[in-house]
Every structure is written in C-alpha cells, then in structure tokens.
Design an enzyme around this catalytic site. Structure first.
Site, PDB file in Angstrom:
ATOM      1  N   HIS A  73      47.609  73.746  66.890  1.00 28.70           N
ATOM      2  CA  HIS A  73      46.969  72.685  66.987  1.00 28.70           C
ATOM      3  C   HIS A  73      47.575  71.591  67.251  1.00 28.70           C
ATOM      4  O   HIS A  73      48.930  71.384  67.277  1.00 28.70           O
ATOM      5  CB  HIS A  73      46.068  72.079  65.785  1.00 28.70           C
ATOM      6  CG  HIS A  73      46.723  71.657  64.605  1.00 28.70           C
ATOM      7  ND1 HIS A  73      47.385  70.610  64.418  1.00 28.70           N
ATOM      8  CD2 HIS A  73      47.185  72.363  63.293  1.00 28.70           C
ATOM      9  CE1 HIS A  73      48.112  70.431  63.249  1.00 28.70           C
ATOM     10  NE2 HIS A  73      47.793  71.689  62.846  1.00 28.70           N
ATOM     11  N   ASP A  76      43.362  64.113  59.338  1.00 27.26           N
ATOM     12  CA  ASP A  76      43.147  64.382  57.766  1.00 27.26           C
ATOM     13  C   ASP A  76      41.723  64.942  57.419  1.00 27.26           C
ATOM     14  O   ASP A  76      41.142  65.055  58.241  1.00 27.26           O
ATOM     15  CB  ASP A  76      42.833  62.917  57.171  1.00 27.26           C
ATOM     16  CG  ASP A  76      44.206  61.962  57.115  1.00 27.26           C
ATOM     17  OD1 ASP A  76      45.353  62.677  57.164  1.00 27.26           O
ATOM     18  OD2 ASP A  76      44.116  60.972  57.241  1.00 27.26           O
ATOM     19  N   TYR A 136      48.390  55.317  62.705  1.00 25.65           N
ATOM     20  CA  TYR A 136      47.677  55.558  61.607  1.00 25.65           C
ATOM     21  C   TYR A 136      46.793  54.667  61.118  1.00 25.65           C
ATOM     22  O   TYR A 136      46.862  53.537  61.019  1.00 25.65           O
ATOM     23  CB  TYR A 136      48.655  55.437  60.217  1.00 25.65           C
ATOM     24  CG  TYR A 136      49.662  56.717  60.462  1.00 25.65           C
ATOM     25  CD1 TYR A 136      49.649  57.805  59.972  1.00 25.65           C
ATOM     26  CD2 TYR A 136      51.130  56.112  61.103  1.00 25.65           C
ATOM     27  CE1 TYR A 136      50.655  58.865  60.223  1.00 25.65           C
ATOM     28  CE2 TYR A 136      52.032  57.205  61.291  1.00 25.65           C
ATOM     29  CZ  TYR A 136      51.769  58.626  60.787  1.00 25.65           C
ATOM     30  OH  TYR A 136      52.870  59.443  61.072  1.00 25.65           O
TER      31      TYR A 136
END
Length: 302
Positions: A40, A45, A178
């Site tokens: 991947h 998350d 992030y």
C-alpha cells in the site's frame, strides 16, 4: 505452494474501512486476490477511512511516486476538547469554551495555508527503532519527535455548529501531513482545543473517490468472476502518467537494461520520464534525462 498465487500487475484503489490498520487492510486484499507481491502507499490510521492505493506485482516498483501525490481529506473535528491522542479514542485532557467568531475562524484557517511546521503526534505510525510511535505511547513512553514540513493547499469549511461543537473541513495537503496534528493546532489557535472525530481520505493525486472499491464488494466480484479485475485495476504506469513520455526503438532496450545511456532529442533535461517502446508505445519503465540529453533507466519492468 506458490502456484496458488496469481500474477497480477496494476493499481487498485481500496476504500479502507473503519477500525482496520492499513497493513491489516492490505493483508485482507492480498487474501482476496491471492497476490504474493503487493504493497500500500500512504498509511491511514485505523480510525480513518477512504482511499488506500495498493500496488500489485510490477506496479510496486513505482509505489514511491504514488506516495508523493497530494491528498484530499474530509475531517470532522470536535471543538472545545483536547484529547491525549488528538482523536476521539483518547482521554479528554482539556475542556475550554468556544468563543471565536466566524471571522476569527476564517483568519485562523487562512494562517495554515501554504508551508507549515508540524510535530507528529505520539499516536502516529512513524517508526522509531523499528516500532510505531503509538506503541511507545500506549506504554506511557514519550519519544522526542523532529519538526516536519507540510504544505496545505486548501482548507475549506464544509460545516460548523456552535451548538454541537463540531467543525467539518475539506483539506488538500502534501504528503506527510498529519491531519490530527493539524486539527489540534487549529484548535489551539482558536483558543478552545479540538480533536478529530471523523477522517476520510477522498483523493490521492488525480484518483477520485468514484474509483474506489471496498473490501466486501471486491470479495464478491472476485468470487463471481476473477476477470472483473481487468475493469478494476489501473495500469502499471498509471502512477506516473504525469511524467512526459520518451519513445525508443526496440533495438536499444538492451542498452538500457545493461545500464547504458541512450541518446535522445526529448529536451526533458533532468526529469523523470515514462519510457515506451516501438509503435505500440509499450510501457517499459521510468528513466531520467541527463544534461546532455541522454536517457538512462531508473526502474524497468522488463
């Protein structure tokens, strides 16, 4: 043993479900497709859903280019609360009232446009001595993290409720951004705190959400007819379709395979290029052009 595996080349855009890690999602897809070589690009998350591009077979040679693409997310943030993990799984560690105006909200969001600095959360998948940071965090261990650069291209409000204390945003950003850290930083600038309660990746590069397929649907289709993969898989060179093409004659392929340079008249100096061969323009790999217009191979699939 290996006869059980299929030889499949291409890119598949999986809609990662809630609750699974990117690695767990990959293993499920590998099991469905019976592919030995697969990876991947761009970790999500467990709490996040959405686009997780996966490279099969020879496409894995070009996965690094997929990782460099811009990403698009839709995120819902809970305002007035800061948590230990920057998302809804953590403990609430700070509660503050919401006092900002719509004008202040727009001003704060505008301040995050362009290049920004981020310190990744301890609850991220960044590796430290071979282990993800979140594994240290769960043991109460705090690791010093370096400041990282990111770019925010767009940050738009899709919805806002003072009563329900939520903020929904559409975000287009660079690789390595992030989102949980971004939301926490936005919350701090709004003087109320914030954490992520929903996160979905909608786009990677030019790949849109309409091209995604979820695991359950993929499993049903493959069981019904494995040939449907022809309509689901994107071509091996799809990840680098943005690169200019250099077409070569078949009799110089051996030169590239042997590490030799081939003279061209392309003009794409110091750029990555897609190398195709012959009148059918068969894709054979990626190369680069040096400053005297010579082509040399970078990654070949032949």
């Amino acid at each position: 043993m290996y006869s059980e595996f299929r030889s499949i080349d291409g890119i598949i855009l999986i809609d990662k479900p809630y609750g699974l890690s990117s690695h767990e999602t990959l293993q499920k897809v590998k099991g469905i497709l019976k592919i030995k070589k697969m990876g991947h690009t761009g970790t999500l998350d467990p709490l996040a859903t959405g686009m997780l591009p996966m490279c099969c077979g020879r496409a894995t040679k070009f996965s690094q280019f997929l990782m460099n693409f811009k990403k698009r997310y839709r995120v819902i943030a809970k305002l007035g609360q800061k948590t230990s993990t920057s998302d809804s799984e953590g403990q609430i560690i700070h509660v503050r009232p919401i006092t900002f105006t719509n004008l202040q909200l727009q001003k704060v969001l505008k301040s995050f446009h362009g290049k920004i600095k981020q310190i990744p959360s301890m609850y991220s998948a960044i590796k430290y001595h071979g282990h993800a940071l979140y594994k240290y965090a769960r043991q109460g261990i705090v690791i010093s993290r370096k400041v990282r650069d990111a770019i925010i291209y767009e940050l738009k409000v899709l919805g806002y409720s003072y009563k329900h204390k939520y903020l929904e945003l559409d975000i287009i950003c660079s690789k390595g951004t992030y989102i949980r850290t971004l939301i926490e930083d936005v919350g701090e600038k709004l003087n109320c705190g914030a954490h992520v309660i929903s996160l979905r990746r909608l786009q990677v590069g030019n790949y849109t959400s309409f091209q995604m397929i979820d695991i359950k649907t993929l499993n049903k289709l493959v069981k019904y007819n494995i040939n449907v993969l022809e309509h689901i898989l994107l071509s091996v060179d799809n990840a680098i379709s943005c690169f200019p093409e250099v077409n070569i004659v078949p009799n110089v392929i051996k030169n590239l395979q042997n590490g030799q340079k081939v003279k061209t008249h392309s003009g794409f100096i110091n750029q990555f290029v897609r190398i195709t061969e012959g009148i059918n323009r068969r894709f054979i790999g990626i190369g680069k052009i040096n400053n005297i217009n010579e082509l040399y191979s970078y990654r070949l699939i032949i």
